[in-house]
Motif scaffolding. Structure first.
Motif, PDB file in Angstrom:
ATOM      1  N   ARG A   1       0.832  -1.210   0.000  1.00  0.00           N
ATOM      2  CA  ARG A   1       0.000   0.000   0.000  1.00  0.00           C
ATOM      3  C   ARG A   1       0.862   1.255   0.000  1.00  0.00           C
ATOM      4  NH1 ARG A   1       2.100   2.536   4.309  1.00  0.00           N
ATOM      5  NH2 ARG A   1       1.607   1.747   6.349  1.00  0.00           N
TER       6      ARG A   1
ATOM      7  N   ALA B   1       0.252   5.148   1.451  1.00  0.00           N
ATOM      8  CA  ALA B   1      -0.688   5.738   2.410  1.00  0.00           C
ATOM      9  C   ALA B   1      -0.416   7.232   2.599  1.00  0.00           C
ATOM     10  CB  ALA B   1      -0.582   5.003   3.753  1.00  0.00           C
ATOM     11  N   PRO B   2      -0.720   8.040   1.577  1.00  0.00           N
ATOM     12  CA  PRO B   2      -0.401   9.468   1.684  1.00  0.00           C
ATOM     13  C   PRO B   2      -1.313  10.211   2.660  1.00  0.00           C
ATOM     14  CG  PRO B   2      -1.649   9.056  -0.322  1.00  0.00           C
ATOM     15  CD  PRO B   2      -1.365   7.704   0.291  1.00  0.00           C
ATOM     16  N   SER B   3      -0.717  11.139   3.402  1.00  0.00           N
ATOM     17  CA  SER B   3      -1.519  12.080   4.179  1.00  0.00           C
ATOM     18  C   SER B   3      -1.994  13.160   3.217  1.00  0.00           C
ATOM     19  CB  SER B   3      -0.659  12.720   5.280  1.00  0.00           C
ATOM     20  OG  SER B   3      -0.173  11.731   6.135  1.00  0.00           O
TER      21      SER B   3
ATOM     22  N   GLU C   1      -4.778   8.956   4.080  1.00  0.00           N
ATOM     23  CA  GLU C   1      -4.621   9.173   5.521  1.00  0.00           C
ATOM     24  C   GLU C   1      -5.065  10.603   5.857  1.00  0.00           C
ATOM     25  OE1 GLU C   1      -1.093   7.278   7.199  1.00  0.00           O
ATOM     26  OE2 GLU C   1      -2.221   5.448   6.795  1.00  0.00           O
TER      27      GLU C   1
ATOM     28  N   TYR D   1      -2.078   8.561  14.509  1.00  0.00           N
ATOM     29  CA  TYR D   1      -1.546   7.831  13.342  1.00  0.00           C
ATOM     30  C   TYR D   1      -1.199   6.392  13.690  1.00  0.00           C
ATOM     31  CZ  TYR D   1       2.404   6.196  10.524  1.00  0.00           C
ATOM     32  OH  TYR D   1       3.269   5.417   9.795  1.00  0.00           O
TER      33      TYR D   1
ATOM     34  N   VAL E   1      -2.956   3.421  11.556  1.00  0.00           N
ATOM     35  CA  VAL E   1      -2.156   2.714  10.554  1.00  0.00           C
ATOM     36  C   VAL E   1      -2.122   1.211  10.843  1.00  0.00           C
ATOM     37  CG1 VAL E   1       0.197   2.807  11.516  1.00  0.00           C
ATOM     38  CG2 VAL E   1      -0.129   3.203   9.113  1.00  0.00           C
TER      39      VAL E   1
ATOM     40  N   ARG F   1       7.677   2.453   2.703  1.00  0.00           N
ATOM     41  CA  ARG F   1       7.396   3.866   2.963  1.00  0.00           C
ATOM     42  C   ARG F   1       8.705   4.578   3.269  1.00  0.00           C
ATOM     43  NH1 ARG F   1       4.468   2.682   8.827  1.00  0.00           N
ATOM     44  NH2 ARG F   1       6.332   1.843   9.826  1.00  0.00           N
TER      45      ARG F   1
ATOM     46  N   LEU G   1       9.758   7.350   8.659  1.00  0.00           N
ATOM     47  CA  LEU G   1       8.787   6.621   9.479  1.00  0.00           C
ATOM     48  C   LEU G   1       9.379   5.375  10.130  1.00  0.00           C
ATOM     49  CD1 LEU G   1       5.784   7.093   7.062  1.00  0.00           C
ATOM     50  CD2 LEU G   1       5.985   8.056   9.364  1.00  0.00           C
TER      51      LEU G   1
HETATM   52  N1  GLU Z   1       0.568   9.000   5.988  1.00  0.00           N
HETATM   53  C1  GLU Z   1       1.985   8.884   6.200  1.00  0.00           C
HETATM   54  C2  GLU Z   1       2.722   9.952   5.421  1.00  0.00           C
HETATM   55  O1  GLU Z   1       2.184  10.477   4.448  1.00  0.00           O
HETATM   56  C3  GLU Z   1       2.533   7.537   5.782  1.00  0.00           C
HETATM   57  C4  GLU Z   1       2.070   6.470   6.677  1.00  0.00           C
HETATM   58  C5  GLU Z   1       2.652   5.094   6.400  1.00  0.00           C
HETATM   59  O2  GLU Z   1       3.052   4.824   5.260  1.00  0.00           O
HETATM   60  O3  GLU Z   1       2.658   4.300   7.324  1.00  0.00           O
HETATM   61  O4  GLU Z   1       3.836  10.277   5.778  1.00  0.00           O
END
Ligand code: GLU
Length: 321
Positions: free
Chosen positions: A7, A9-11, A43, A207, A211, A225, A229
């Motif tokens: 996946r 998962a953009p904010s 996200e 978050y 997540v 990612r 993170l």
């Molecule tokens: N939403 C997070 C971001 O844009 C990424 C979260 C993830 O990949 O776990 O930095």
């Protein structure tokens, strides 16, 4: 690999920039290299930081780059009921507790304990409300980091081959985990992070909880990612164990740095990637591919993506060739 689910998962704090495109491309390439599925999760749980319409802009940018999700995107803003169920389960099992401390309370407690406030980083919660609220109203809900952490396999909880706890030492247990690019990692979560927030004082889901619940519900087997993170991963592994869900494999990609040497972000001038014309989308992708150590490709984009899938496989997954 059968059953692979990845996946991106953009904010929704803004459109994709050069840094977020690297994570998007890497997660797409990894899914394709494994013959797996690739999901996009929006996200948008931190409502005050979200920009209206950014989800549509991001999906349009991804589409212009040839990165198309295999299922309709999930929006975290629609998932409050699931996060509530997860928090209730954690509370019932003693893995979470309400906290009545303000930021000021935490700073005061840390100062009393002779732990000056670290500059520019999160405060390590001193555990004031672990034993109860002492008459204060609940503000936030926190995860209770286990005092001693059993080996995941022995506890019969984790399905991960990689995430195991090392033996206890004087400073508490360290969580060992494995990153497919960075190798073995470890963190003493109790000392370096402390009991972390699951439901914030402003009523927003944190978050970490969102997540973990979403990765589990979506059956995500591989998280790819940005490296910023990576140090969140031990917290997420602890939550996975407490919720008795599998731990995915992890790969954290190189970061694109801004002019000030920090991770590229809107705050330090990251511009939205240009995807209006095919040549511009290709150029943005080629820049992201170079960050990932993939060879240049003149295009067109579909041919470049196919070549990068092969190059990715050779770099990060040589055994499956
Ligand atoms: N939403 C997070 C971001 O844009 C990424 C979260 C993830 O990949 O776990 O930095």
């Amino acid at each position: 690999m059968a059953g692979y689910i990845g996946r991106f998962a953009p904010s929704t704090t803004g459109p994709l920039h050069a840094g977020s495109l690297v994570a998007a491309l890497a997660s797409w390439l990894d899914a394709r290299a494994h013959g797996g599925r690739w999901l996009v999760r929006i996200e948008d749980v931190d409502r005050p930081r979200c920009v209206p319409g950014a989800d549509r802009a991001i999906l349009a940018q991804l589409a212009a780059c040839g990165l198309l999700p295999d299922a309709p995107p999930l929006h975290q803003s629609q998932r409050g009921t699931r996060y509530r169920q997860a928090l209730d389960a954690l509370l019932a099992a003693g893995h979470a507790y309400p906290c009545g401390c303000s930021r000021r309370d935490i700073e005061t407690a840390l100062a009393k304990a002779g732990q000056p406030r670290p500059r520019g980083s999160e405060l390590v919660y001193p555990g004031t409300c672990r034993g109860g609220l002492q008459g204060k109203p609940a503000r936030a809900w926190r995860f209770r980091i286990p005092d001693s952490m059993p080996n995941g396999a022995a506890a019969g909880i984790s399905s991960s081959r990689h995430a195991t706890f090392s033996v206890a030492n004087d400073e508490g247990d360290e969580l060992d985990w494995f990153d497919r690019r960075l190798g073995s990692q470890r963190q003493n979560v109790a000392r370096e992070v402390g009991d972390f927030v699951l439901l914030r004082a402003d009523g927003l889901w944190a978050y970490q909880l969102a997540v973990v619940v979403d990765d589990a519900d979506q059956g995500v087997t591989d998280v790819v990612r940005g490296a910023d993170l990576a140090d969140n991963t031990p917290r997420q592994i602890l939550l996975q164990r407490a919720l008795q869900v599998p731990t995915p494999r992890y790969l954290h990609t190189p970061l694109v740095l801004g002019a000030n040497g920090e991770k590229l972000s809107k705050q330090n001038g990251a511009r939205a990637i240009e995807t209006g014309m095919p040549a511009a989308a290709h150029a943005a992708l080629a820049t992201a591919a170079a960050v990932l150590g993939l060879p240049p490709h003149a295009g067109p984009t579909a041919a470049a993506l196919a070549a990068w899938v092969d190059a990715w496989r050779a770099l990060y997954n040589p055994r499956s060739q």
